[in-house]
Enzyme design. Structure first.
Site, PDB file in Angstrom:
ATOM      1  N   GLU A  53       1.453   5.724  12.806  1.00 29.63           N
ATOM      2  CA  GLU A  53       0.138   5.326  13.305  1.00 29.63           C
ATOM      3  C   GLU A  53       0.072   3.819  13.573  1.00 29.63           C
ATOM      4  O   GLU A  53      -0.533   3.376  14.541  1.00 29.63           O
ATOM      5  CB  GLU A  53      -0.900   5.709  12.248  1.00 29.63           C
ATOM      6  CG  GLU A  53      -2.307   5.571  12.751  1.00 29.63           C
ATOM      7  CD  GLU A  53      -3.293   5.730  11.619  1.00 29.63           C
ATOM      8  OE1 GLU A  53      -4.463   5.511  11.876  1.00 29.63           O
ATOM      9  OE2 GLU A  53      -2.875   6.044  10.488  1.00 29.63           O
ATOM     10  N   ASP A  54       0.705   3.017  12.701  1.00 29.88           N
ATOM     11  CA  ASP A  54       0.542   1.560  12.795  1.00 29.88           C
ATOM     12  C   ASP A  54       1.640   0.844  13.587  1.00 29.88           C
ATOM     13  O   ASP A  54       1.459  -0.307  13.966  1.00 29.88           O
ATOM     14  CB  ASP A  54       0.479   0.948  11.381  1.00 29.88           C
ATOM     15  CG  ASP A  54      -0.779   1.370  10.640  1.00 29.88           C
ATOM     16  OD1 ASP A  54      -1.707   1.838  11.319  1.00 29.88           O
ATOM     17  OD2 ASP A  54      -0.839   1.251   9.400  1.00 29.88           O
ATOM     18  N   HIS A 104       0.836  -1.221   0.000  1.00 27.42           N
ATOM     19  CA  HIS A 104       0.000   0.000   0.000  1.00 27.42           C
ATOM     20  C   HIS A 104       0.868   1.269   0.000  1.00 27.42           C
ATOM     21  O   HIS A 104       0.731   2.101  -0.911  1.00 27.42           O
ATOM     22  CB  HIS A 104      -0.991  -0.035   1.170  1.00 27.42           C
ATOM     23  CG  HIS A 104      -1.699   1.265   1.377  1.00 27.42           C
ATOM     24  ND1 HIS A 104      -2.551   1.797   0.426  1.00 27.42           N
ATOM     25  CD2 HIS A 104      -1.667   2.156   2.399  1.00 27.42           C
ATOM     26  CE1 HIS A 104      -3.016   2.957   0.868  1.00 27.42           C
ATOM     27  NE2 HIS A 104      -2.493   3.202   2.055  1.00 27.42           N
ATOM     28  N   ASP A 149      -3.362   8.481  -1.308  1.00 28.40           N
ATOM     29  CA  ASP A 149      -3.694   7.383  -0.392  1.00 28.40           C
ATOM     30  C   ASP A 149      -5.147   6.948  -0.637  1.00 28.40           C
ATOM     31  O   ASP A 149      -5.468   5.770  -0.767  1.00 28.40           O
ATOM     32  CB  ASP A 149      -3.504   7.895   1.043  1.00 28.40           C
ATOM     33  CG  ASP A 149      -3.894   6.874   2.091  1.00 28.40           C
ATOM     34  OD1 ASP A 149      -3.677   5.676   1.855  1.00 28.40           O
ATOM     35  OD2 ASP A 149      -4.409   7.271   3.159  1.00 28.40           O
ATOM     36  N   HIS A 200       3.747   7.188   5.356  1.00 30.33           N
ATOM     37  CA  HIS A 200       2.526   7.852   5.831  1.00 30.33           C
ATOM     38  C   HIS A 200       1.747   7.094   6.906  1.00 30.33           C
ATOM     39  O   HIS A 200       1.018   7.698   7.679  1.00 30.33           O
ATOM     40  CB  HIS A 200       1.622   8.259   4.647  1.00 30.33           C
ATOM     41  CG  HIS A 200       0.811   7.149   4.061  1.00 30.33           C
ATOM     42  ND1 HIS A 200       1.273   6.348   3.046  1.00 30.33           N
ATOM     43  CD2 HIS A 200      -0.442   6.711   4.325  1.00 30.33           C
ATOM     44  CE1 HIS A 200       0.335   5.470   2.722  1.00 30.33           C
ATOM     45  NE2 HIS A 200      -0.706   5.665   3.473  1.00 30.33           N
TER      46      HIS A 200
END
Length: 741
Positions: free
Chosen positions: A90-91, A61, A156, A86
């Protein structure tokens, strides 16, 4: 997964990474490649244990998003690295923004931080539209940090839309609707036309799959005919173009499924009857100066129109006046072979790149000497609107979308400077476009040398001169004249400030009046009065005292209801009204309680019935319709019958609007007579204009043998104000009689 599968997947990842470096639109230096390499390694590590819904490794992705950023949008290495990173913060618990900043520097960290913020906003569960709109607004706030945040977010979203097949249908519809509502308009505004088109088509694919597949099938069927038609067209003009030694290509550009669907709906026709399903594009090479580039475009125009009859009303010259997205081209519609209108777009390679890559190509070609460009201006304007806390989020999004898609007009300042405004903009919008202060102090406007009302709608080519005065200030009518988001936000803000000021004065007046009635102004008495007068906030109360719509008699009635302690005790027990919460009471706004309908320009009160077909309620946008047997009926603007009534019986339509009768303004005519002397009219107008809450509409005087008589029309909020004004006028030397008609 078996070892063989893992090896295959690793090979595919390495392949995708190599492809990313190959397809970059900008030339990458060794340093750029190092930056992208280390971003790729961090992303690979950050997502090592993650998989997408489809089962593939998550790293595909960010790689795909980075590829869109590099190839389709054509951004620099910093953006490609940011796109790869990006989702990392967050992940992955192993990486923070600080880590990103240490390794990649401030710019990449700012972009990644902006993207992380947007992402965390949209993860909130089942948001209603207002939350959704609020998030959109917050997302746009990141534009000021770096416009690349939004561009990467669009990339995105595009990849998510391309790979949405493995999601639940309800999720697909939610994401697709959000894309059509927010991301497609944004891509359009930043000038990413190809991406906007793809987002719209994919949005339609999930929101209306049957319609999408039907149109797609028909486009495939008619492809052969289309190619044949383009060849026929090209054959006719090829020889003439070749004689001029032009280096060019001619290709057909099919219209998007979304725009064909839009045409079918707007024109109410089936697919076969939509004529302009494609356009013909002539792209010419030109490594020369802008003047020659423009000259060549018109030369090609001349050759095309020598062979095919043009439609003069459909000529669009965006080379002389580029769109505010930076788009340049010459569009003409000509009568092509087989008697069909066909659109021809003429562009140089530079213009074509700007049209396809938007922002990136725009900056590649931007001259050092150029002034601030329109995208930057737009971002700055947007920032102003966002930072205005008065705007309700849903209104903001609606206004924003309105300004995104609106067609433009070009008008001139007195000094000959070109300004672009949305179609339908008025003289007042132009004033605010120049500067907020100019807008606030506007007294009048001249268009092409003639005085016009502030509500005058501007047309392309108008020269507009704004007349200002230190004493001028916005009034509520201005909201009827202003159409752009910016001017409306500024006017609302000024009116709110005005009401707040009247409220401050009203509070002091109330304190004095209550003192005479032996009541102390405190939280309890304010709460009591707000309930007694059926209001919502303390500012409602102070404002109405300030403008005089709550007068002495009403305050005396309130005091007597208070003094009868026994009765009020029983009443309070029966009604059991809980006190208004402190935060509700102290809200910093004058609320509007729509309780009355007025009609026509004079805002008269007439007898009416509410239509059963749409059942309007107070606050709706409405209009009056004069029926044959049932008098005046009130319909909503979006009533199912509205379009047919307005088109067939326009002469029976009456403008109407809901108002708050406590804030309504009334037109009053005053007759004056007395002995004439020099300076008398000056004295009368001074008294009226000094009275802050009175607005003079018209004035006329006649003299006859030393005596005079006059008529004055004024607009006031209530009876108390007019009584005070009549008293003051009577005191003027030489005035004998003053009466209200």
């Amino acid at each position: 997964m078996t070892e063989v599968d893992i090896e295959k997947e690793n090979a595919a990842i390495a392949q995708a990474y190599k492809k990313l470096l190959k397809v970059s639109y900008t030339t990458l230096t060794d340093d750029d490649k190092k930056l992208i390499r280390s971003a790729f390694e961090v992303a690979l590590d950050g997502h090592k244990n993650q998989r997408r819904k489809s089962g593939e490794a998550y790293i595909f992705h960010p790689l795909a998003v980075a590829k869109i950023v590099a190839q389709e949008i054509g951004l620099d290495a910093t953006s490609i690295a940011s796109a790869l990173l990006h989702d990392v913060v967050e992940d992955s618990p192993d990486y923070s923004i600080e880590d990103i900043e240490k390794q990649f520097g401030k710019t990449v960290a700012t972009i990644v931080d902006g993207l992380t913020k947007i992402s965390s906003l949209s993860k909130e569960k089942d948001m209603d539209v207002s939350l959704q709109a609020e998030n959109f607004r917050k997302m746009l706030l990141t534009l000021n940090d770096d416009v690349r945040v939004i561009i990467i977010k669009i990339a995105d979203r595009l990849h998510n839309m391309q790979t949405m097949d493995s999601m639940r249908p309800d999720k697909q519809i939610k994401i697709a609707s959000e894309t059509l509502y927010i991301y497609a308009p944004l891509a359009h505004r930043i000038g990413l036309y190809n991406i906007k088109t793809e987002l719209e088509d994919l949005g339609l694919k999930y929101t209306e799959p049957d319609v999408y597949n039907d149109i797609l099938g028909k486009i495939k069927e008619s492809k052969e005919q289309q190619d044949l038609y383009i060849n026929q067209f090209s054959e006719v003009i090829k020889n003439s173009l070749d004689k001029e030694n032009l280096d060019y290509t001619i290709k057909g550009r099919p219209k998007s499924i979304f725009s064909i669907r839009k045409k079918m709906l707007n024109q109410g026709v089936p697919f076969d009857e939509v004529y302009d399903k494609f356009a013909i594009r002539i792209i010419y090479k030109c490594d020369c100066d802008p003047k020659t580039e423009k000259f060549l475009a018109w030369k090609i125009y001349s050759i095309v129109t020598d062979h095919f009859r043009p439609n003069p009303t459909r000529l669009r010259d965006w080379i002389s006046s580029p769109k505010s997205t930076g788009y340049e081209a010459l569009h003409i519609t000509v009568m092509g072979p087989k008697g069909r209108w066909v659109e021809v777009q003429i562009r140089s390679e530079r213009m074509n790149e700007i049209a396809e890559k938007g922002y990136a190509a725009h900056y590649k070609y931007k001259q050092e000497t150029e002034k601030e460009d329109s995208l930057e201006t737009w971002i700055n304007r947007l920032q102003e609107a966002l930072e205005n806390p008065e705007t309700n989020a849903v209104d903001f999004v609606e206004q924003f979308k309105l300004n995104l898609y609106s067609k433009e007009i070009f008008v001139f300042t007195p000094a000959g400077e070109l300004k672009s405004l949305p179609k339908g903009a008025t003289a007042l919008d132009f004033a605010f476009n120049i500067h907020t202060e100019v807008g606030m102090k506007t007294r009048g406007a001249k268009v092409n040398g003639k005085l016009v009302p502030l509500s005058h709608e501007l047309k392309s080519g108008d020269q507009v001169d704004i007349l200002t005065s230190e004493n001028a200030k916005p009034n509520s009518n201005w909201l009827d004249y202003a159409t752009t988001a910016r001017s409306r936000a500024k006017i609302k803000s000024a009116l709110k400030e005005d009401k707040r000021q009247i409220g401050e004065d009203g509070k002091e007046i109330l304190r004095r009046k209550l003192k005479q009635l032996k009541i102390t102004l405190n939280e309890e008495s304010i709460n009591d009065m707000v309930r007694y007068f059926k209001l919502k906030t303390s500012l409602d109360l102070f404002y109405r005292i300030g403008v005089g719509s709550i007068d002495n008699n009403m305050l005396k009635s309130y005091a007597s209801s208070r003094s009868n302690a026994f009765m009020s005790y029983i009443k309070s027990k029966i009604s059991r009204k809980s006190p208004i919460k402190k935060e509700e009471l102290e809200k910093d706004e004058v609320t509007v309680n729509y309780d009355s309908l007025v009609f026509g320009k004079e805002e008269e009160k007439l007898d009416y019935k509410l239509a059963n077909c749409c059942n309007p309620i107070p606050g709706d946008n409405v209009f009056g319709f004069l029926t044959v047997n049932e008098g005046l009926k009130v319909h909503k603007y979006n009533c199912p019958n509205a379009v047919s009534l307005q088109s067939n019986y326009a002469y029976r339509i009456m403008p109407a609007k809901w108002i708050d009768s406590t804030q309504q303004e009334f037109l009053v005519r005053i007759l004056i007579s007395g002995i004439d002397h020099i300076g008398l009219v000056n004295e009368i107008t001074r008294v009226i204009s000094e009275n802050m809450l009175v607005n003079m509409k018209s004035i006329s005087f006649e003299t006859n043998d030393g005596l005079f008589s006059g008529k004055i029309n004024v607009v006031v909020k209530n009876n108390t104000i007019i009584k005070k004004l009549l008293e003051k006028l009577k005191k003027i030397n030489g005035i004998d009689k003053v009466r209200r008609v």
